[in-house]
Design a protein around this motif. Structure first.
Motif, PDB file in Angstrom:
ATOM      1  N   UNK A  84     -23.804  41.762  -1.672  1.00 22.08           N
ATOM      2  CA  UNK A  84     -22.902  40.849  -2.378  1.00 22.08           C
ATOM      3  C   UNK A  84     -23.027  39.492  -1.696  1.00 22.08           C
ATOM      4  N   UNK A  85     -22.655  38.468  -2.422  1.00 21.98           N
ATOM      5  CA  UNK A  85     -22.724  37.123  -1.858  1.00 21.98           C
ATOM      6  C   UNK A  85     -21.369  36.455  -1.994  1.00 21.98           C
ATOM      7  N   UNK A  86     -21.079  35.617  -1.015  1.00 21.36           N
ATOM      8  CA  UNK A  86     -19.869  34.803  -1.061  1.00 21.36           C
ATOM      9  C   UNK A  86     -20.295  33.347  -0.888  1.00 21.36           C
ATOM     10  N   UNK A  87     -19.628  32.487  -1.616  1.00 19.25           N
ATOM     11  CA  UNK A  87     -19.950  31.064  -1.562  1.00 19.25           C
ATOM     12  C   UNK A  87     -19.054  30.372  -0.551  1.00 19.25           C
ATOM     13  N   UNK A  88     -19.425  29.175  -0.214  1.00 20.22           N
ATOM     14  CA  UNK A  88     -18.582  28.374   0.647  1.00 20.22           C
ATOM     15  C   UNK A  88     -19.096  28.262   2.061  1.00 20.22           C
ATOM     16  N   UNK A  89     -18.296  27.614   2.880  1.00 16.07           N
ATOM     17  CA  UNK A  89     -18.679  27.296   4.258  1.00 16.07           C
ATOM     18  C   UNK A  89     -19.027  28.554   5.072  1.00 16.07           C
ATOM     19  N   UNK A  90     -18.261  29.596   4.945  1.00 20.32           N
ATOM     20  CA  UNK A  90     -18.506  30.822   5.715  1.00 20.32           C
ATOM     21  C   UNK A  90     -19.207  31.870   4.857  1.00 20.32           C
ATOM     22  N   UNK A  91     -19.831  31.437   3.778  1.00 20.19           N
ATOM     23  CA  UNK A  91     -20.445  32.369   2.836  1.00 20.19           C
ATOM     24  C   UNK A  91     -21.809  32.845   3.267  1.00 20.19           C
ATOM     25  N   UNK A  92     -22.345  33.701   2.440  1.00 20.29           N
ATOM     26  CA  UNK A  92     -23.665  34.267   2.684  1.00 20.29           C
ATOM     27  C   UNK A  92     -23.759  35.642   2.056  1.00 20.29           C
ATOM     28  N   UNK A  93     -24.684  36.414   2.543  1.00 20.32           N
ATOM     29  CA  UNK A  93     -24.984  37.743   2.009  1.00 20.32           C
ATOM     30  C   UNK A  93     -24.484  38.825   2.941  1.00 20.32           C
ATOM     31  N   UNK A 114     -21.182  38.815  10.410  1.00 24.45           N
ATOM     32  CA  UNK A 114     -20.590  38.183   9.238  1.00 24.45           C
ATOM     33  C   UNK A 114     -21.672  37.953   8.208  1.00 24.45           C
ATOM     34  N   UNK A 115     -21.346  37.246   7.144  1.00 21.24           N
ATOM     35  CA  UNK A 115     -22.350  36.973   6.113  1.00 21.24           C
ATOM     36  C   UNK A 115     -23.533  36.188   6.683  1.00 21.24           C
ATOM     37  N   UNK A 116     -24.725  36.482   6.162  1.00 17.62           N
ATOM     38  CA  UNK A 116     -25.932  35.783   6.573  1.00 17.62           C
ATOM     39  C   UNK A 116     -26.363  34.854   5.442  1.00 17.62           C
ATOM     40  N   UNK A 117     -26.630  33.613   5.785  1.00 18.85           N
ATOM     41  CA  UNK A 117     -27.060  32.662   4.764  1.00 18.85           C
ATOM     42  C   UNK A 117     -28.509  32.943   4.354  1.00 18.85           C
ATOM     43  N   UNK A 118     -28.850  32.477   3.182  1.00 20.82           N
ATOM     44  CA  UNK A 118     -30.235  32.600   2.708  1.00 20.82           C
ATOM     45  C   UNK A 118     -31.186  31.869   3.640  1.00 20.82           C
ATOM     46  N   UNK A 119     -30.744  30.753   4.177  1.00 24.57           N
ATOM     47  CA  UNK A 119     -31.573  29.973   5.083  1.00 24.57           C
ATOM     48  C   UNK A 119     -31.849  30.747   6.372  1.00 24.57           C
ATOM     49  N   UNK A 120     -30.817  31.381   6.927  1.00 19.12           N
ATOM     50  CA  UNK A 120     -31.001  32.172   8.155  1.00 19.12           C
ATOM     51  C   UNK A 120     -31.920  33.361   7.888  1.00 19.12           C
ATOM     52  N   UNK A 121     -31.735  34.018   6.752  1.00 18.22           N
ATOM     53  CA  UNK A 121     -32.595  35.148   6.402  1.00 18.22           C
ATOM     54  C   UNK A 121     -34.032  34.692   6.213  1.00 18.22           C
ATOM     55  N   UNK A 122     -34.219  33.549   5.564  1.00 16.82           N
ATOM     56  CA  UNK A 122     -35.566  33.026   5.333  1.00 16.82           C
ATOM     57  C   UNK A 122     -36.254  32.687   6.647  1.00 16.82           C
TER      58      UNK A 122
END
Length: 141
Positions: free
Chosen positions: A45-54, A13-21
């Motif tokens: 692409x990025x999606x916002x919100x609780x399940x969001x990420x890259x 699923x989408x990966x958050x910036x924090x997880x990638x960092x």
């Protein structure tokens, strides 16, 4: 970034910036800033919100290393450069002319090579290496 893009492809699923960092050992702000350039180029692409990420916008086989290089603003390839870009010494001028030409040729060759390698090629190489690693561990078990 190539490393991260392949992980994005493999993520469920989408990966958050924090997880990638955390994975890259850097700051989430750096990840967001860098990925924003890749988003503008249509690579992620990025999606916002609780399940969001890259997430990736295109399959790895449709992404070339050159696409990423360009999306990152075509950063300087070589750390070496001219000691004095406008020397008075004629010897230094001759050295600069030779170095400039050599660096430009090397950069053209590297950029040409980047256009031939897809991220799918890199991911396939990883898969081969992983299989070999796992087979080697199984033999020693």
């Amino acid at each position: 970034m190539l490393h991260l893009l392949i992980h994005l492809d493999r993520a469920e699923g989408p990966m958050t910036s924090e997880a990638a960092a955390a994975m890259l050992g850097t700051n989430a702000v750096v990840v967001r800033r860098t990925l924003a350039g890749l988003r503008e180029a249509g690579i992620v692409r990025s999606t916002k919100g609780h399940a969001g990420g890259w997430t990736l916008s295109r399959p790895l086989d449709d992404l070339r290393m050159l696409d990423v290089y360009k999306a990152l603003g075509e950063p300087r390839i070589f750390a070496i450069g001219l000691a004095d870009p406008a020397p008075q010494c004629l010897v230094e001028q001759a050295v600069n002319a030779s170095m400039s030409e050599a660096l430009h040729r090397a950069e053209r060759l590297l950029v040409e090579q980047l256009s031939t390698i897809t991220l799918g090629d890199i991911a396939a190489d990883f898969d081969r290496r992983l299989r070999g690693h796992l087979e080697g561990r199984a033999e020693h078990a």
